[in-house]
Scaffold this active site. Sequence first.
Site, mmCIF file in Angstrom:
data_model
loop_
_atom_site.group_PDB
_atom_site.id
_atom_site.type_symbol
_atom_site.label_atom_id
_atom_site.label_comp_id
_atom_site.label_asym_id
_atom_site.label_seq_id
_atom_site.Cartn_x
_atom_site.Cartn_y
_atom_site.Cartn_z
ATOM 1 N N GLU A 1 -14.377 49.529 -5.501
ATOM 2 C CA GLU A 1 -14.702 50.615 -4.584
ATOM 3 C C GLU A 1 -14.691 50.178 -3.138
ATOM 4 O OE1 GLU A 1 -18.321 52.497 -5.578
ATOM 5 O OE2 GLU A 1 -17.260 53.996 -6.754
ATOM 6 N N CYS B 1 -16.313 49.370 4.434
ATOM 7 C CA CYS B 1 -16.890 48.262 3.674
ATOM 8 C C CYS B 1 -15.919 47.888 2.551
ATOM 9 C CB CYS B 1 -18.239 48.692 3.118
ATOM 10 S SG CYS B 1 -19.062 47.378 2.226
ATOM 11 N N CYS C 1 -18.521 39.142 -9.278
ATOM 12 C CA CYS C 1 -18.911 37.998 -8.442
ATOM 13 C C CYS C 1 -19.396 36.885 -9.358
ATOM 14 C CB CYS C 1 -20.033 38.411 -7.484
ATOM 15 S SG CYS C 1 -20.466 37.131 -6.281
ATOM 16 N N CYS D 1 -27.066 36.283 -7.546
ATOM 17 C CA CYS D 1 -28.258 36.622 -6.779
ATOM 18 C C CYS D 1 -29.103 37.585 -7.613
ATOM 19 C CB CYS D 1 -27.857 37.234 -5.441
ATOM 20 S SG CYS D 1 -26.774 36.126 -4.513
ATOM 21 N N CYS E 1 -29.141 41.407 -6.998
ATOM 22 C CA CYS E 1 -27.845 42.065 -6.802
ATOM 23 C C CYS E 1 -27.206 42.375 -8.144
ATOM 24 C CB CYS E 1 -26.918 41.169 -5.989
ATOM 25 S SG CYS E 1 -25.242 41.835 -5.854
ATOM 26 N N GLY F 1 -18.208 40.998 -4.383
ATOM 27 C CA GLY F 1 -17.643 39.646 -4.361
ATOM 28 C C GLY F 1 -18.099 38.790 -3.200
ATOM 29 N N GLU F 2 -17.869 37.484 -3.351
ATOM 30 C CA GLU F 2 -18.202 36.515 -2.306
ATOM 31 C C GLU F 2 -16.895 36.164 -1.578
ATOM 32 O OE1 GLU F 2 -20.748 34.842 -0.607
ATOM 33 O OE2 GLU F 2 -18.922 34.135 0.348
ATOM 34 N N SER G 1 -19.445 38.757 5.411
ATOM 35 C CA SER G 1 -20.782 38.418 4.923
ATOM 36 C C SER G 1 -20.689 37.407 3.786
ATOM 37 C CB SER G 1 -21.484 39.684 4.430
ATOM 38 O OG SER G 1 -22.707 39.352 3.820
ATOM 39 N N SER H 1 -26.244 36.321 4.158
ATOM 40 C CA SER H 1 -27.235 36.951 3.282
ATOM 41 C C SER H 1 -28.389 35.973 3.115
ATOM 42 C CB SER H 1 -26.611 37.261 1.926
ATOM 43 O OG SER H 1 -25.658 38.275 2.068
ATOM 44 N N LEU H 2 -29.371 36.092 3.976
ATOM 45 C CA LEU H 2 -30.437 35.094 4.019
ATOM 46 C C LEU H 2 -31.520 35.402 2.972
ATOM 47 C CD1 LEU H 2 -31.296 32.565 5.654
ATOM 48 C CD2 LEU H 2 -32.645 34.106 7.084
ATOM 49 N N HIS H 3 -32.217 36.491 3.161
ATOM 50 C CA HIS H 3 -33.159 37.066 2.199
ATOM 51 C C HIS H 3 -34.433 36.256 1.947
ATOM 52 C CE1 HIS H 3 -29.945 39.821 1.685
ATOM 53 N NE2 HIS H 3 -29.218 39.069 0.900
ATOM 54 N N ASN I 1 -32.069 48.312 -2.891
ATOM 55 C CA ASN I 1 -31.580 49.420 -3.726
ATOM 56 C C ASN I 1 -31.751 49.065 -5.185
ATOM 57 O OD1 ASN I 1 -30.179 51.750 -2.352
ATOM 58 N ND2 ASN I 1 -29.468 49.975 -1.196
ATOM 59 N N CYS J 1 -22.257 60.380 -8.845
ATOM 60 C CA CYS J 1 -21.623 59.440 -9.764
ATOM 61 C C CYS J 1 -22.088 59.671 -11.181
ATOM 62 C CB CYS J 1 -21.964 58.003 -9.391
ATOM 63 S SG CYS J 1 -21.201 57.569 -7.863
HETATM 64 N N1 SAH Z 1 -21.329 38.578 -1.500
HETATM 65 C C1 SAH Z 1 -21.475 38.690 -0.107
HETATM 66 C C2 SAH Z 1 -21.062 40.068 0.340
HETATM 67 C C3 SAH Z 1 -22.001 41.092 0.390
HETATM 68 S S1 SAH Z 1 -22.969 42.208 -0.208
HETATM 69 C C4 SAH Z 1 -22.887 38.346 0.272
HETATM 70 O O1 SAH Z 1 -23.701 38.165 -0.615
HETATM 71 O O2 SAH Z 1 -23.149 38.203 1.465
HETATM 72 C C5 SAH Z 1 -23.756 42.964 1.216
HETATM 73 C C6 SAH Z 1 -25.236 42.716 1.305
HETATM 74 O O3 SAH Z 1 -25.933 43.523 0.345
HETATM 75 C C7 SAH Z 1 -25.610 41.284 1.030
HETATM 76 O O4 SAH Z 1 -26.498 40.825 2.008
HETATM 77 C C8 SAH Z 1 -26.316 41.380 -0.311
HETATM 78 O O5 SAH Z 1 -27.214 40.327 -0.472
HETATM 79 C C9 SAH Z 1 -26.966 42.728 -0.217
HETATM 80 N N2 SAH Z 1 -27.383 43.292 -1.505
HETATM 81 C C10 SAH Z 1 -26.957 42.979 -2.734
HETATM 82 N N3 SAH Z 1 -27.607 43.728 -3.661
HETATM 83 C C11 SAH Z 1 -28.449 44.519 -3.008
HETATM 84 C C12 SAH Z 1 -29.396 45.518 -3.411
HETATM 85 N N4 SAH Z 1 -29.545 45.839 -4.685
HETATM 86 N N5 SAH Z 1 -30.091 46.141 -2.445
HETATM 87 C C13 SAH Z 1 -29.900 45.842 -1.147
HETATM 88 N N6 SAH Z 1 -29.033 44.929 -0.707
HETATM 89 C C14 SAH Z 1 -28.313 44.257 -1.617
HETATM 90 FE FE1 SF4 Z 2 -24.149 39.920 -4.964
HETATM 91 FE FE2 SF4 Z 2 -23.174 38.755 -2.746
HETATM 92 FE FE3 SF4 Z 2 -24.833 37.423 -4.388
HETATM 93 FE FE4 SF4 Z 2 -22.345 37.985 -5.207
HETATM 94 S S1 SF4 Z 2 -22.942 36.642 -3.509
HETATM 95 S S2 SF4 Z 2 -24.217 38.186 -6.421
HETATM 96 S S3 SF4 Z 2 -22.046 39.999 -4.261
HETATM 97 S S4 SF4 Z 2 -25.313 39.268 -3.145
#
Ligand code: SAH
Ligand code: SF4
Length: 410
Positions: free
Chosen positions: A123, A136, A143, A147, A150, A207-208, A239, A261-263, A338, A381
Amino acid sequence: MTISLDLTAEGARDALRRAAPAEKPSLIGLTRAELGEALVGAGIVPERQAKMRAQQLWHWMYVRGVSDFAHMFNISKDLRAELDKHFTVARPEIVEEQISADGTRKWLFRFPPRGAGRPVEIETVYIPEEGRGTLCISSQVGCTLTCSFCHTGTQKLVRNLTAEEILAQLLTARDRLGDFPDRDTPDGAIVPAEGRKVSNIVMMGMGEPLYNFEAVKKALLIASDGDGLSLSKRRITLSTSGVVPEIFRTGEEIGVMLAISLHATNDELRDLLVPINKKFPLKELIAACKAYPGLSNAKRITFEYVMLKDVNDSLDDAKALVKLLKGIPAKINLIPFNPWPGTNYQCSDWETIEKFADYINNAGYASPIRTPRGRDILAACGQLKSESERMRKVDRLALEAMMIAGHGEA
Ligand code: SAH
Ligand code: SF4
């Protein structure tokens, strides 16, 4: 109101299939040199004309957005026929397009298997705002990273997308929005009042991207080529979850804006949330950020921080975040979590998010909280028929939520 164009209807599907690339190799996603070589290799262009022809095709494909050789009017009819015999510049199959009341659009694309296996679906999401339109884009199907918050991480990687498939997402979105010369924007479409309909792109889909470095690099260099798609590198954000060894190269060889993606602000928690941290811990990640080529106050790194209730959302966490990023020109992007089916996490309360954001703002960081977009099309959806070949409905819901929430602050 949601307008959903279901392209699964027999007739519509057949028409798209005809437009979709058959077995012929695509010319989309090749460098200029590769393009010239392909034409010479097919025996349809003499060596001495290779450069000129490659330039001509480049213009038609990327400036004019033409997806059929027949429309390349300054190329002779005979050569157009030869090109069509050997190659394609057609768009991928669009399985579905959805349009939200707030103008957010989503496309479900289907790409061929590229070898064994089944066709894959991914998508792409378009988010229009006052002064910009952000696309986007996905870099992989699924992936390999896991994480824990995710949903994409729970799917097994099917495969990397090719440079062509990454670019196809941009080209098709521009087609559908009337964002090429001589094209009309569809009636009623919500797009920026001025300038381009797709003004920014974020590699924040599935994906990464740094695990698919070469294809992503190729696609982004074509997207930012000044004689073609011509998107400013300042308006392209990649990202990463923290693939440290590729971060310097991203700046050096691609030169786009970086998002991390620090978190979490300590290794113990980040190991749990973003397990690649075990391989490349925070100290190395922060050092790589500090060394990012071109980093300055005018070219900041965006740090994404997902707000997880009682996990990483306390004021102490906010303080630790400010401390950790000290000295790095940074923006902080707070993403409300989310939820997806089966997850153990919850989104922080709104009040908590605001307090967290206030602290960060007072410390001098711009920290927008991404407002949810396109909620109605997420809901829609639920109406989709989930079939064996389709991405599972729950997978799609989670992915869409992530793409729309995390679309960045580029
Ligand atoms: N794989 C790459 C690309 C991005 S995803 C990465 O991890 O950076 C875009 C952003 O959405 C990332 O920061 C990811 O950590 C975050 N993300 C993933 N799942 C999520 C969720 N369920 N709710 C909110 N953000 C989320
Ligand atoms: Fe999700 Fe990005 Fe982590 Fe892959 S690297 S699992 S897309 S947050």
